[in-house]
Enzyme design. Structure first.
Site, short mmCIF file in Angstrom:
data_model
loop_
_atom_site.label_atom_id
_atom_site.label_comp_id
_atom_site.label_asym_id
_atom_site.label_seq_id
_atom_site.Cartn_x
_atom_site.Cartn_y
_atom_site.Cartn_z
N CYS A 42 -9.11 -23.38 16.43
CA CYS A 42 -10.11 -23.43 15.36
C CYS A 42 -10.33 -24.86 14.87
O CYS A 42 -11.47 -25.33 14.80
CB CYS A 42 -9.65 -22.53 14.21
SG CYS A 42 -10.69 -22.68 12.75
N CYS A 47 -13.95 -23.68 15.88
CA CYS A 47 -14.83 -23.52 14.72
C CYS A 47 -15.21 -24.83 14.04
O CYS A 47 -16.39 -25.08 13.77
CB CYS A 47 -14.16 -22.65 13.66
SG CYS A 47 -13.03 -21.41 14.27
N LYS A 50 -17.05 -27.58 16.19
CA LYS A 50 -18.33 -26.96 16.57
C LYS A 50 -19.30 -26.96 15.40
O LYS A 50 -20.45 -27.35 15.53
CB LYS A 50 -18.08 -25.53 17.04
CG LYS A 50 -19.36 -24.76 17.24
CD LYS A 50 -19.16 -23.28 17.23
CE LYS A 50 -18.99 -22.72 15.84
NZ LYS A 50 -18.63 -21.29 15.87
N TYR A 177 -21.20 -15.95 22.41
CA TYR A 177 -21.57 -16.79 21.28
C TYR A 177 -21.27 -18.26 21.52
O TYR A 177 -22.03 -19.14 21.09
CB TYR A 177 -20.96 -16.27 19.97
CG TYR A 177 -19.52 -16.63 19.69
CD1 TYR A 177 -19.20 -17.74 18.93
CD2 TYR A 177 -18.48 -15.85 20.17
CE1 TYR A 177 -17.88 -18.07 18.67
CE2 TYR A 177 -17.16 -16.17 19.92
CZ TYR A 177 -16.85 -17.28 19.17
OH TYR A 177 -15.55 -17.61 18.91
N GLU A 181 -24.16 -20.99 21.18
CA GLU A 181 -24.04 -22.01 20.13
C GLU A 181 -24.15 -23.41 20.73
O GLU A 181 -24.87 -24.27 20.21
CB GLU A 181 -22.70 -21.87 19.41
CG GLU A 181 -22.66 -20.63 18.50
CD GLU A 181 -21.30 -20.41 17.83
OE1 GLU A 181 -21.27 -19.65 16.86
OE2 GLU A 181 -20.30 -20.98 18.28
N HIS A 434 -35.76 -13.97 -6.06
CA HIS A 434 -37.05 -14.39 -5.53
C HIS A 434 -37.31 -15.87 -5.82
O HIS A 434 -36.98 -16.33 -6.91
CB HIS A 434 -38.15 -13.54 -6.17
CG HIS A 434 -39.51 -13.83 -5.64
ND1 HIS A 434 -39.93 -13.43 -4.39
CD2 HIS A 434 -40.55 -14.50 -6.21
CE1 HIS A 434 -41.16 -13.85 -4.21
NE2 HIS A 434 -41.57 -14.50 -5.29
N GLU A 439 -34.00 -11.51 0.01
CA GLU A 439 -34.49 -10.49 -0.93
C GLU A 439 -35.04 -9.28 -0.16
O GLU A 439 -35.07 -8.17 -0.68
CB GLU A 439 -35.53 -11.06 -1.88
CG GLU A 439 -36.84 -11.48 -1.26
CD GLU A 439 -37.83 -12.02 -2.30
OE1 GLU A 439 -38.14 -11.29 -3.25
OE2 GLU A 439 -38.29 -13.18 -2.16
C1 LIG Z 1 -15.64 -23.17 20.82
C2 LIG Z 1 -15.06 -22.14 19.89
C3 LIG Z 1 -15.71 -21.86 18.72
C4 LIG Z 1 -15.18 -20.93 17.83
N1 LIG Z 1 -15.85 -20.67 16.67
C5 LIG Z 1 -15.37 -19.77 15.80
C6 LIG Z 1 -16.03 -19.52 14.57
O1 LIG Z 1 -17.09 -20.09 14.30
N2 LIG Z 1 -15.48 -18.63 13.71
C7 LIG Z 1 -14.31 -17.99 13.99
O2 LIG Z 1 -13.84 -17.21 13.16
N3 LIG Z 1 -13.65 -18.20 15.16
C8 LIG Z 1 -14.17 -19.07 16.07
N4 LIG Z 1 -13.49 -19.32 17.24
C9 LIG Z 1 -12.27 -18.53 17.54
C10 LIG Z 1 -11.05 -19.09 16.82
O3 LIG Z 1 -10.92 -20.46 17.11
C11 LIG Z 1 -9.81 -18.32 17.26
O4 LIG Z 1 -10.02 -16.96 17.06
C12 LIG Z 1 -8.56 -18.73 16.48
O5 LIG Z 1 -8.31 -20.12 16.62
C13 LIG Z 1 -7.35 -17.93 16.95
O6 LIG Z 1 -6.19 -18.37 16.29
P1 LIG Z 1 -4.75 -18.16 16.95
O7 LIG Z 1 -3.77 -18.56 15.91
O8 LIG Z 1 -4.67 -16.82 17.55
O9 LIG Z 1 -4.69 -19.17 18.18
P2 LIG Z 1 -5.03 -20.73 18.34
O10 LIG Z 1 -5.78 -21.25 17.18
O11 LIG Z 1 -5.63 -20.85 19.68
O12 LIG Z 1 -3.60 -21.42 18.31
C14 LIG Z 1 -2.67 -21.21 19.32
C15 LIG Z 1 -1.78 -22.43 19.40
O13 LIG Z 1 -0.64 -22.13 20.21
C16 LIG Z 1 -0.32 -23.27 20.99
N5 LIG Z 1 0.46 -22.81 22.14
C17 LIG Z 1 0.05 -22.05 23.18
N6 LIG Z 1 1.10 -21.74 23.98
C18 LIG Z 1 2.21 -22.33 23.44
C19 LIG Z 1 3.58 -22.37 23.80
N7 LIG Z 1 4.05 -21.71 24.86
N8 LIG Z 1 4.43 -23.09 23.01
C20 LIG Z 1 3.98 -23.76 21.91
N9 LIG Z 1 2.67 -23.74 21.53
C21 LIG Z 1 1.80 -23.01 22.27
C22 LIG Z 1 -1.68 -23.86 21.36
O14 LIG Z 1 -1.58 -25.23 21.69
C23 LIG Z 1 -2.48 -23.63 20.05
O15 LIG Z 1 -2.39 -24.75 19.19
C24 LIG Z 1 -13.97 -20.25 18.14
C25 LIG Z 1 -13.31 -20.54 19.34
C26 LIG Z 1 -13.85 -21.47 20.22
C27 LIG Z 1 -13.15 -21.76 21.50
#
Ligand SMILES: Cc1cc2nc3c(=O)[nH]c(=O)nc-3n(C[C@H](O)[C@H](O)[C@H](O)COP(=O)(O)OP(=O)(O)OC[C@H]3O[C@@H](n4cnc5c(N)ncnc54)[C@H](O)[C@@H]3O)c2cc1C
Length: 448
Positions: A42, A47, A50, A177, A181, A434, A439
């Site tokens: 994110c 997010c 972007k 999306y 986007e 309005h 609206e």
């Molecule tokens: C281009 C793009 C645009 C997006 N736009 C939106 C939006 O507008 N609104 C919205 O709500 N969501 C959006 N999302 C989705 C959103 O980013 C994700 O749903 C969210 O970040 C998920 O959070 P998470 O904690 O599951 O994983 P992540 O945020 O992906 O975090 C996982 C972390 O784990 C780490 N990791 C992985 N494996 C290991 C390991 N073995 N050991 C240690 N660390 C590890 C990774 O490096 C990462 O930092 C977007 C995604 C993308 C790709």
């Protein structure tokens, strides 16, 4: 048995950081391992960057509109280097904020990859082992490229924020999306954008009429959208790539980007050793409390491939802490999640599409599409759409779909009413604000 920690979190993204912080604030001894940058998808490559690019890309049209409103302004050129420097300074700042959140709440963090060894043990990249009463996997997901000739030359959404220069032309493949986007963003920044999507219409799963309007508006704004078309192969050529499409045509693009899907980060996580089951896409299988089949191991966020959005990962993290550390079993409510697609125009949506609602029960549909005042005055042909899908029996609003500038902001508020179970008559007895676009949501009288 004495453990090193009450909780070990793998992954410092949206879900992992929230769960670690809230558990630590409640008095638990918590550690977290992050292999890359704190803040996760994110903050670092989703997010946040972007949305900043969306803002950057909207100024060109805004300046043209300003002229129609009597201002003397000239857009000049977009300075990618200047923007990129500022963007990454901001992302560095935010990463610092996330690190600070953990530090200030007493969470011990490790800048390392981690994997499971058994239901209570995590191994860090340097071989150090840590034991924990509970392990939370929050490793997120990553973009995947299809297996086709030349695909290794293409970029994904991860790379877009690091481009040396903005390409003159780009082919974006995908209809979700993220693809849409970035098509709008790059188009707004002056890149010549072509988009291939193999399906009949972009934004599969969303309301048909809303997707149709977004698609029309994207084409109207200059995106060369090809539906029912996919890429067959690509090869490097002078100043770009030669791409062969499934319809046999060939064309040159300076850059090619795949936005064709994401996969959960479950490879080499030691899941098998610990006995944690995964599903068909590699996602971790969990119950409504985010618990895996191994009682001490939980998983939240994109790695579980439920609803892949930041606020959902955060909710799942908080529900996990409530369940495991506060003795208050809390399932995550995945129903009626409002969401926005930051295309131009934006789409905001909550609840059922007209198509899904019609499959479920008899419905009335209230819908209007019109040229909004602000851009109509500027001579732009843009249209917006306001739509309510209503149960004929209960009169509840089952779905609300908005295509308009600012639709993301609007749907957050409409989402409260829909979540509360508002009926069409509740909408009707709310007085209009309005003159606004939204609206229309409280003034539509006759079903179509
Ligand atoms: C281009 C793009 C645009 C997006 N736009 C939106 C939006 O507008 N609104 C919205 O709500 N969501 C959006 N999302 C989705 C959103 O980013 C994700 O749903 C969210 O970040 C998920 O959070 P998470 O904690 O599951 O994983 P992540 O945020 O992906 O975090 C996982 C972390 O784990 C780490 N990791 C992985 N494996 C290991 C390991 N073995 N050991 C240690 N660390 C590890 C990774 O490096 C990462 O930092 C977007 C995604 C993308 C790709």
């Amino acid at each position: 048995m004495a453990f090193d920690y009450d909780l070990f979190v793998i992954g410092g993204g949206s879900g992992g950081v929230r769960a670690a912080r809230v558990a630590a604030q409640g008095g638990a001894k918590v550690a977290l391992a992050e292999e890359d940058r704190y803040g996760g998808t994110c903050v670092i490559r989703g997010c946040v960057p972007k949305k900043l690019m969306v803002f950057a890309s909207e100024y060109h049209a805004a300046m043209a509109d300003a002229q129609s409103y009597g201002w003397t302004v000239h857009a000049g050129g977009f300075d990618w280097d200047a923007f990129k420097t500022k963007l990454h300074t901001e992302l560095d700042r935010l990463e610092g904020v996330y690190r600070g959140i953990l530090r200030n709440n007493g969470v011990e963090s490790f800048d390392a990859r981690a994997r499971l060894v058994d239901p209570h043990t995590v191994e860090l990249a340097d071989g150090t082992r840590k034991s924990a009463r509970h392990i939370l996997i929050a490793t997120g997901g990553r973009p995947v490229k299809p297996d086709l000739p030349g695909a290794e030359h293409a970029i994904t959404s991860n790379d877009i924020f690091h481009l040396e220069t903005l390409p003159k032309s780009i082919l974006i493949i995908g209809g979700g999306y993220i693809a849409c986007e970035f098509a709008c963003i790059l188009n707004g920044l002056g890149v010549q954008v072509t988009q291939f999507y193999r399906g009949a219409q972009i934004l599969r799963g969303f309301d048909g009429e809303a997707r149709g309007l977004v698609s029309d508006e994207m084409i109207q704004s200059g995106i060369d959208l090809h539906l029912g078309t996919n890429i067959e192969a690509m090869e490097p050529a002078e100043d770009g790539y030669r791409v062969t499409a499934t319809n046999g045509t060939e064309a040159m693009y300076q850059q090619v980007m795949f936005a064709t899907g994401r996969a959960p980060n479950t490879e080499d996580l030691g899941l098998e050793a610990a006995g944690v089951a995964t599903g068909r896409k590699g996602e971790i299988v969990v119950d409504e409390y985010s618990q895996t089949g191994v009682p001490s191991v939980y998983a939240i966020g994109d790695v579980t491939d439920r609803v892949n959005l930041t606020p959902v990962a955060i909710r799942e993290g908080m529900a996990f802490v409530e369940t495991v550390f506060n003795g208050n079993p809390t399932p995550v409510d995945h129903d009626l999640i409002p969401t926005a697609i930051f295309t131009q125009p934006e789409m905001g949506t909550v609840g059922l599409s007209e198509e899904a609602a019609r499959d479920q029960e008899p419905i009335d549909v209230y819908c209007t599409s019109f040229k909004p005042m602000q851009t109509a005055f500027a001579g732009r042909p843009d249209r917006v759409l306001m739509k309510l899908v209503v149960s004929r029996e209960t009169r509840k609003v089952l779905g609300c779909h908005i295509v308009a500038p600012g639709a993301g902001e609007m749907i957050q508020l409409a989402g409260i009413a829909v979540k509360m179970g508002a009926t069409k008559e509740d909408f009707d007895r709310t007085v209009a604000v309005h003159p606004t676009m939204s609206e229309e949501l409280v003034t539509m009288k006759t079903p179509i």
